[in-house]
Design an enzyme around this catalytic site. Structure first.
Site, PDB file in Angstrom:
ATOM      1  N   HIS A   1       0.824  -1.199   0.000  1.00 51.23           N
ATOM      2  CA  HIS A   1       0.000   0.000   0.000  1.00 51.23           C
ATOM      3  C   HIS A   1       0.870   1.266   0.000  1.00 51.23           C
ATOM      4  O   HIS A   1       0.445   2.316  -0.474  1.00 51.23           O
ATOM      5  CB  HIS A   1      -0.919   0.031   1.224  1.00 51.23           C
ATOM      6  CG  HIS A   1      -1.988  -1.009   1.197  1.00 51.23           C
ATOM      7  ND1 HIS A   1      -1.786  -2.299   1.613  1.00 51.23           N
ATOM      8  CD2 HIS A   1      -3.287  -0.946   0.789  1.00 51.23           C
ATOM      9  CE1 HIS A   1      -2.899  -2.995   1.473  1.00 51.23           C
ATOM     10  NE2 HIS A   1      -3.826  -2.200   0.973  1.00 51.23           N
TER      11      HIS A   1
ATOM     12  N   ASP B   1      -4.610  -6.294  -7.841  1.00 49.46           N
ATOM     13  CA  ASP B   1      -4.912  -5.712  -6.547  1.00 49.46           C
ATOM     14  C   ASP B   1      -5.276  -4.250  -6.824  1.00 49.46           C
ATOM     15  O   ASP B   1      -5.193  -3.776  -7.963  1.00 49.46           O
ATOM     16  CB  ASP B   1      -3.710  -5.843  -5.609  1.00 49.46           C
ATOM     17  CG  ASP B   1      -4.088  -5.754  -4.134  1.00 49.46           C
ATOM     18  OD1 ASP B   1      -5.222  -5.320  -3.834  1.00 49.46           O
ATOM     19  OD2 ASP B   1      -3.258  -6.097  -3.276  1.00 49.46           O
TER      20      ASP B   1
END
Length: 708
Positions: A241, A312
């Site tokens: 992230h 993702d």
């Protein structure tokens, strides 16, 4: 007409009908419809079907979050976003205002499906991250399920399937048809900042078995599962992230990390999600999400996966951090499609992604045929999963039902692992005096207070918010410990916090028995001093996980959990082996089941032995000792019964599979006699033809209804 001529005519008719149906029943008709829909789409609509994003608001026409929708998409409402891009799917998040209550979620889902009926008229994939544990986007009254590592500590595929069934039924009731679960990553790096408790563990065989069981449970409820994060995010020490993880991908280690994904593919998983990580042994230049070597050669080629491949979330930082190779949102979208992804998940700038794909189409970097390949796969999946025809789903009364909460409680209780108990401190004795409850605020010790009281223990509290105990708080806890029969100390991320470590050490020297509850990862056991009397691993801070701890502390629940990972000291010394744990239940070893497989099916059977403490199950149903008729392929499993009193011996056989031979006995070297008029061949083939014709009429009626 002679018997042989009638037989030939019947065979010809049956063959013609099978050819007309494509020899595939409903899927052939569905494929034809999908081909027509895909062929009629514009290039922008094709990209829209491949684009799945979040939207802001609690209802399809909700304008209360218009500013956020406008800033990201240029329109006001969730329905506007769906219509503008002809979206293939949406993602639900609490922070986006999507998940206030089951009723609201169901209404939002229905409204968004109505919006999707415009344009190409393709229904939406409605998706959510509902793993259980720390990644749960839907709160109360949705069933509070423990996370992956708690499930891994049970080592029980029946519980894994049960968790999948609970997740699937509750999501389906709210109109959600995709769950971004399970996590199939092996967590082999104790310093992993993003997987950790979300993983089922570190043992490839166990994680594979539990992953497959979860997938089967989810998809039995007509909700797609998504195995993530391919080819394995469990050996990283960077959160994708916020950064770009890079792993060497040693061949032996890579093979282990791929095992759960192979099991997921074998279990029929609908979707596989890529990882934003660079695996140098596969592709030293590109992260998996953008690498043809990962998504096409390895996933499609080696693993043989034929379902949907998704990125993702594309708004994560990893993809913007390629050294010396900055990518914009258009570049990322094109590279992901070229790599083999069918779904562009959460691109931060949809317009930029769309523009990048348009440019790539104009230059020939991408072709319409490549887009049609992915969209065909997406639409065929929507047909097969029942999304296209609006398959029936359960009522909202299943959400948080007593049966579902019982599954969650069973997982939490079976997960609790007694890592250490010097001097048999546990269970705590209510008659000995009050128990002092303390710990780091991030471990949520206050959730334990009412649970311990309900178990019959008298509790006093010393609580402080925050992750790192202050000096004054530590002094107050030490003072309070002097009058307590025992101290229950909940910790979280103990290895990384010196103040928590100091509190544990000071209490261990106080003379009062201390029970440390590892509410974070079990790797924190490495920071627990030897003077601590007892250590429990709970694998989570949620109320359901704490309830399992309270049951073990009181003695109502006998501990059966085992560590799903290995815990080592900094020098590599093994402090607690994978699979270890102090168990107070009685060990039992299942006796093998036997299969009687005679010619034909009349006498085929499974013989189930009578073993105290062992239950045998077929397709999830308990079999009584004795003989049971069987046919086809059967799988019988054994489990401790009741698990509160027994546990299976480590390494014991607990699964038996057999495929019964349905062939009838025939005389040696005897040729079958030709069928006479009215004999078996005389009526069987016409009956088959009649059945196929009836099926064709039904399919035609369904197709006509769908096209209307």
């Amino acid at each position: 007409m002679t018997s042989s001529r009638r037989t030939a005519a019947a065979l010809a008719a049956a063959t013609a009908l099978l050819l007309a149906l494509g020899a595939a029943g409903p899927s052939a008709t569905a494929t034809t419809d999908v081909e027509d829909v895909v062929a009629a789409m514009s290039e922008d609509e094709l990209v829209g079907q491949m684009t799945w994003v979040h939207v802001y608001g609690s209802g399809a026409e909700d304008r209360s979050r218009a500013a956020e929708n406008r800033a990201r998409y240029g329109v006001d409402t969730p329905a506007d976003v769906v219509r503008k891009y002809a979206l293939g799917g949406v993602l639900y998040f609490a922070w986006a205002g999507n998940t206030d209550s089951p009723e609201q979620v169901a209404d939002l889902s229905a409204g968004l499906q109505d919006a999707a009926a415009a344009g190409p008229g393709v229904p939406l994939a409605i998706t959510v991250d509902q793993e259980g544990g720390e990644v749960s986007r839907l709160g109360h009254p949705v069933t509070d399920l423990p996370g992956g590592m708690a499930l891994g500590a049970t080592f029980d595929p029946q519980l894994a399937r049960g968790q999948g069934e609970v997740l699937g039924a509750e999501l389906a009731a709210m109109g959600v048809n995709v769950d971004w679960a399970p996590v199939a990553d092996l967590n082999t790096n104790p310093d992993n900042p993003v997987i950790g408790l979300r993983s089922l563990g570190a043992d490839p065989a166990t994680v594979s078995e539990l992953t497959a069981a979860q997938i089967q449970g989810l998809q039995s409820q007509h909700v797609a599962a998504a195995a993530k994060h391919f080819p394995g995010h469990g050996d990283t020490d960077v959160d994708s992230h916020t950064g770009l993880p890079v792993v060497a991908g040693d061949p032996a280690e890579l093979a282990a990390h791929l095992e759960p994904f192979r099991a997921a593919v074998a279990a029929g998983v609908d979707i596989v999600m890529s990882a934003h990580i660079v695996v140098e042994s596969i592709d030293p230049d590109m992260p998996g999400t953008l690498s043809p070597a990962v998504l096409t050669d390895l996933l499609r080629g080696d693993l043989g996966f034929e379902g949907l491949v998704t990125t993702d979330a594309l708004d994560m930082a990893a993809l913007k951090q390629l050294p010396g190779n900055p990518l914009d949102d258009g570049d990322i979208a094109v590279l992901a499609i070229q790599a083999g992804s069918d779904i562009l998940l959460a691109p931060p700038d949809v317009d930029a992604a769309l523009a990048g794909v348009r440019e790539a189409l104009a230059t020939g970097e991408l072709t319409r045929e490549r887009l049609e390949e992915s969209v065909t796969r997406i639409l065929e999946w929507k047909v097969e999963r029942g999304i296209w025809d609006g398959a029936e789903r359960p009522g909202l009364d299943v959400v948080g039902s007593p049966d579902h909460r019982a599954v969650a409680a069973a997982i939490a209780e079976r997960a609790v692992t007694l890592v250490r108990d010097e001097g048999a401190v546990l269970p705590l004795d209510p008659a000995a005096g009050p128990v002092l409850l303390a710990g780091a605020g991030s471990a949520w010790p206050e959730r334990l207070t009412p649970l311990l009281a309900a178990e019959g223990l008298t509790v006093t509290e010393r609580l402080e918010s925050g992750t790192s105990p202050s000096r004054g708080y530590r002094a107050a806890v030490r003072s309070a410990a002097e009058g307590a029969a025992a101290v229950v100390l909940a910790v979280d991320d103990l290895r990384a916090d010196a103040a928590q470590q100091a509190l544990v050490t000071e209490l261990a020297a106080s003379g009062t028995p201390v029970v440390v509850v590892l509410a974070g990862t079990p790797y924190d056991y490495a920071a627990v001093p030897g003077e601590v009397a007892a250590v429990l691993a709970s694998y989570g801070t949620s109320t359901v996980s704490h309830a399992g701890v309270a049951g073990v502390l009181s003695g109502r629940v006998l501990p059966t959990g085992r560590l799903p990972v290995e815990v080592t000291a900094p020098d590599g010394t093994v402090l607690a082996a994978l699979g270890s744990g102090v168990r107070r239940t009685e060990e039992v070893t299942p006796a093998a089941v036997t299969f009687t497989d005679l010619p034909g099916t009349q006498d085929d059977a499974v013989e189930v032995p009578d073993v105290p403490g062992v239950a045998y199950l077929l397709d999830g149903q308990t079999l009584t000792p004795g003989t049971h008729p069987a046919e086809g392929t059967v799988v019988v499993t054994a489990q401790a019964d009741p698990p509160s009193a027994y546990h299976l011996a480590d390494g014991a056989d607990a699964r038996w599979e057999h495929t019964f031979d349905a062939a009838e006995a025939t005389p040696d070297a005897a040729e079958p006699a030709p069928a006479e008029d009215g004999g078996p061949a005389g009526w069987l083939l016409p009956a088959i033809v009649a059945t196929l014709l009836a099926a064709a009429l039904v399919l035609a009626a369904r197709t006509l209804h769908r096209r209307r």
